[in-house]
Design a protein around this motif. Sequence first.
Motif, mmCIF file in Angstrom:
data_model
loop_
_atom_site.group_PDB
_atom_site.id
_atom_site.type_symbol
_atom_site.label_atom_id
_atom_site.label_comp_id
_atom_site.label_asym_id
_atom_site.label_seq_id
_atom_site.Cartn_x
_atom_site.Cartn_y
_atom_site.Cartn_z
ATOM 1 N N GLY A 71 -45.405 41.504 9.936
ATOM 2 C CA GLY A 71 -44.926 40.567 8.923
ATOM 3 C C GLY A 71 -45.237 40.996 7.502
ATOM 4 N N ASP A 72 -46.085 42.045 7.335
ATOM 5 C CA ASP A 72 -46.437 42.488 5.987
ATOM 6 C C ASP A 72 -45.235 43.006 5.202
ATOM 7 O OD1 ASP A 72 -49.098 41.830 6.033
ATOM 8 O OD2 ASP A 72 -49.794 43.817 6.651
ATOM 9 N N LEU A 73 -44.197 43.442 5.918
ATOM 10 C CA LEU A 73 -43.054 44.053 5.244
ATOM 11 C C LEU A 73 -41.937 43.060 4.949
ATOM 12 C CD1 LEU A 73 -42.804 47.445 7.164
ATOM 13 C CD2 LEU A 73 -44.363 46.735 5.342
ATOM 14 N N SER A 74 -42.223 41.791 5.174
ATOM 15 C CA SER A 74 -41.216 40.776 4.899
ATOM 16 C C SER A 74 -40.783 40.813 3.435
ATOM 17 C CB SER A 74 -41.782 39.391 5.238
ATOM 18 O OG SER A 74 -40.856 38.378 4.924
ATOM 19 N N ASP A 75 -39.484 40.837 3.212
ATOM 20 C CA ASP A 75 -38.884 40.833 1.873
ATOM 21 C C ASP A 75 -39.137 42.119 1.081
ATOM 22 O OD1 ASP A 75 -37.882 38.244 2.257
ATOM 23 O OD2 ASP A 75 -39.769 37.347 1.562
ATOM 24 N N ALA A 76 -39.657 43.169 1.718
ATOM 25 C CA ALA A 76 -39.889 44.424 1.005
ATOM 26 C C ALA A 76 -38.583 45.188 0.835
ATOM 27 C CB ALA A 76 -40.901 45.275 1.755
ATOM 28 N N TRP A 77 -38.447 45.834 -0.309
ATOM 29 C CA TRP A 77 -37.291 46.687 -0.574
ATOM 30 C C TRP A 77 -37.576 48.136 -0.180
ATOM 31 C CZ3 TRP A 77 -32.679 45.243 -3.372
ATOM 32 C CH2 TRP A 77 -32.628 43.886 -3.723
ATOM 33 N N TYR A 78 -38.847 48.493 -0.222
ATOM 34 C CA TYR A 78 -39.219 49.889 0.006
ATOM 35 C C TYR A 78 -40.639 49.903 0.565
ATOM 36 C CZ TYR A 78 -39.994 54.865 -1.197
ATOM 37 O OH TYR A 78 -40.261 56.212 -1.160
ATOM 38 N N VAL A 79 -40.893 50.806 1.519
ATOM 39 C CA VAL A 79 -42.194 50.876 2.180
ATOM 40 C C VAL A 79 -42.685 52.319 2.166
ATOM 41 C CG1 VAL A 79 -43.471 50.533 4.323
ATOM 42 C CG2 VAL A 79 -41.666 48.928 3.685
ATOM 43 N N LEU A 80 -43.939 52.488 1.824
ATOM 44 C CA LEU A 80 -44.579 53.791 1.860
ATOM 45 C C LEU A 80 -45.756 53.720 2.825
ATOM 46 C CD1 LEU A 80 -44.959 56.662 0.750
ATOM 47 C CD2 LEU A 80 -46.291 55.668 -1.131
ATOM 48 N N VAL A 81 -45.680 54.455 3.935
ATOM 49 C CA VAL A 81 -46.699 54.429 4.984
ATOM 50 C C VAL A 81 -47.541 55.687 4.860
ATOM 51 C CG1 VAL A 81 -47.134 54.365 7.452
ATOM 52 C CG2 VAL A 81 -45.214 53.082 6.490
ATOM 53 N N THR A 82 -48.827 55.523 4.525
ATOM 54 C CA THR A 82 -49.689 56.683 4.272
ATOM 55 C C THR A 82 -51.041 56.580 4.973
ATOM 56 O OG1 THR A 82 -50.830 55.779 2.320
ATOM 57 C CG2 THR A 82 -48.671 56.801 1.962
ATOM 58 N N SER A 83 -51.230 55.648 5.890
ATOM 59 C CA SER A 83 -52.559 55.449 6.465
ATOM 60 C C SER A 83 -52.882 56.553 7.478
ATOM 61 C CB SER A 83 -52.647 54.075 7.131
ATOM 62 O OG SER A 83 -52.182 54.123 8.463
ATOM 63 N N CYS A 103 -38.060 53.357 4.545
ATOM 64 C CA CYS A 103 -39.483 53.596 4.826
ATOM 65 C C CYS A 103 -39.791 55.090 4.805
ATOM 66 C CB CYS A 103 -39.854 53.006 6.186
ATOM 67 S SG CYS A 103 -41.570 53.307 6.687
ATOM 68 N N VAL A 104 -40.796 55.460 4.011
ATOM 69 C CA VAL A 104 -41.293 56.839 3.955
ATOM 70 C C VAL A 104 -42.591 56.918 4.756
ATOM 71 C CG1 VAL A 104 -42.224 58.629 2.442
ATOM 72 C CG2 VAL A 104 -40.266 57.261 1.702
ATOM 73 N N ARG A 105 -42.689 57.927 5.622
ATOM 74 C CA ARG A 105 -43.914 58.129 6.397
ATOM 75 C C ARG A 105 -44.512 59.484 6.051
ATOM 76 N NH1 ARG A 105 -43.728 56.369 12.660
ATOM 77 N NH2 ARG A 105 -45.760 57.401 12.500
ATOM 78 N N SER A 106 -45.765 59.483 5.604
ATOM 79 C CA SER A 106 -46.403 60.739 5.240
ATOM 80 C C SER A 106 -46.847 61.534 6.459
ATOM 81 C CB SER A 106 -47.623 60.462 4.350
ATOM 82 O OG SER A 106 -48.612 59.714 5.044
ATOM 83 N N ASP A 107 -47.010 60.846 7.608
ATOM 84 C CA ASP A 107 -47.506 61.534 8.801
ATOM 85 C C ASP A 107 -46.393 62.052 9.707
ATOM 86 O OD1 ASP A 107 -46.666 58.987 9.497
ATOM 87 O OD2 ASP A 107 -48.108 58.804 11.144
ATOM 88 N N ASP A 108 -45.172 61.551 9.547
ATOM 89 C CA ASP A 108 -44.087 61.937 10.451
ATOM 90 C C ASP A 108 -42.755 61.780 9.722
ATOM 91 O OD1 ASP A 108 -42.324 62.435 12.492
ATOM 92 O OD2 ASP A 108 -43.252 61.078 13.932
ATOM 93 N N ALA A 109 -42.301 62.849 9.086
ATOM 94 C CA ALA A 109 -41.067 62.781 8.307
ATOM 95 C C ALA A 109 -39.862 62.507 9.189
ATOM 96 C CB ALA A 109 -40.863 64.092 7.539
ATOM 97 N N ASP A 110 -39.876 62.995 10.423
ATOM 98 C CA ASP A 110 -38.729 62.788 11.307
ATOM 99 C C ASP A 110 -38.564 61.321 11.689
ATOM 100 O OD1 ASP A 110 -37.964 65.430 11.335
ATOM 101 O OD2 ASP A 110 -39.226 65.943 13.062
#
Length: 421
Positions: A71-83, A103-110
């Motif tokens: 639910g953290d991504l509710s209403d988000a326009w853009y997400v950056l996942v870097t954990s 959504c951009v993922r730093s751990d898995d671009a595919d």
Amino acid sequence: MAEHPAYPVGLRLAGRRVVVIGGGQVAQRRLPALIATGADILLVSPSATPSVEAMADAGELRWERRAFADGDLSDAWYVLVTSSDPEANARASAEAERNRTWCVRSDDADAATAWTPATGRSEGVTVAVLTGRDPRRSAGVRDAIVEGLRDGTLAAPRHRTRTPGVALVGGGPGDPELITVRGRRLLAEADVVIADRLGPRDLLDELPPHVEVIDAAKIPYGRYMAQEAINNALIEHAKAGKAVVRLKGGDPFVFGRGMEEAQALADAGITCTVVPGISSSISVPGAAGIPVTHRGVAHEFTVVSGHVAPDDPRSLVDWPALARLRGTLVLLMAVDKIGAIALTLISHGRPPSTPVALIQEGTTATQRRVDATLGTAAEAVRTQDVRPPAVIVIGDVVSIGANPGTDPDADRNTHRDTDRG
């Protein structure tokens, strides 16, 4: 999907919700650009680097100190996942997919639906480069483009948003590599260049054919373009809607009449941009191996115009006071007056043995340095045929370091006198 290229697009995120998962080094690198967009940023992470924490403390983003939750991504326009938590990253990515949020993922671009390009900026231009799975190549291409835009080697003239006006550009000590990045870029964008004799002339050859170059040379005791004519030319071309560069040697405000031109432009209601340059008064001695100050030798240096003799009623210089100083004197436009100047300094207390260096035509094939003393400087000018432009340095600092000699190949990349030297 890997066989198809990414579609490049510029996201306008001002005021829009952006969620960043993870507060480590990757987030630290990416967050400043997101903050610059004006996005409403939520950081979700149990911990963060000191720099990221400082961004939160400054109110640049909101930080919830916890792990990712559905639910953290509710209403988000853009997400950056870097954990660093693969399971949390996968859940966040899946939620973004369901919500149709890029959504951009730093751990898995595919597994990502968006990639972050290598990005750079220069004077309102954003350069974004994607090369698939080769981020180093992306960064290399970006750096080459941004550097070209900044130094003017990659010409990209403005059209829609360009405002006509004049830029007073200090060209530095003559070596074309010593002009400022901003000065070189403005030259590349100019329609008209009004150039001094002592400016970096080699740069004029790089200008596109359509650029009009006006010679505003002031040759000592020879031909010159009157200052009023220069002012009128600046005003005329600017009012015609042209981007005008006034290319001056050294710095525009060091014996360069830059303020006279700026005032004339202001009176005419014309926008004027001042781009400082490296003054020959410091750069020429330094490039010739002479520091104008040195610990235990000189704690001050004074730059003086020598275009009028000490006994000339037009002179504004307190020569007796200069003679009492213990530091370095740097004289510009003083070649033909050095005899009278030396006598005045000696008569008011400067020892005749004070070292003197005369540095002529720096960074040209005819560059040379002539060493003398205050008592022999005038004779050295005569016998060695020293001619302007030249910078004259007086003081014990002249004796510090090696004399670079008169070999033009050895001196080619050292200095060239400018300003009005």
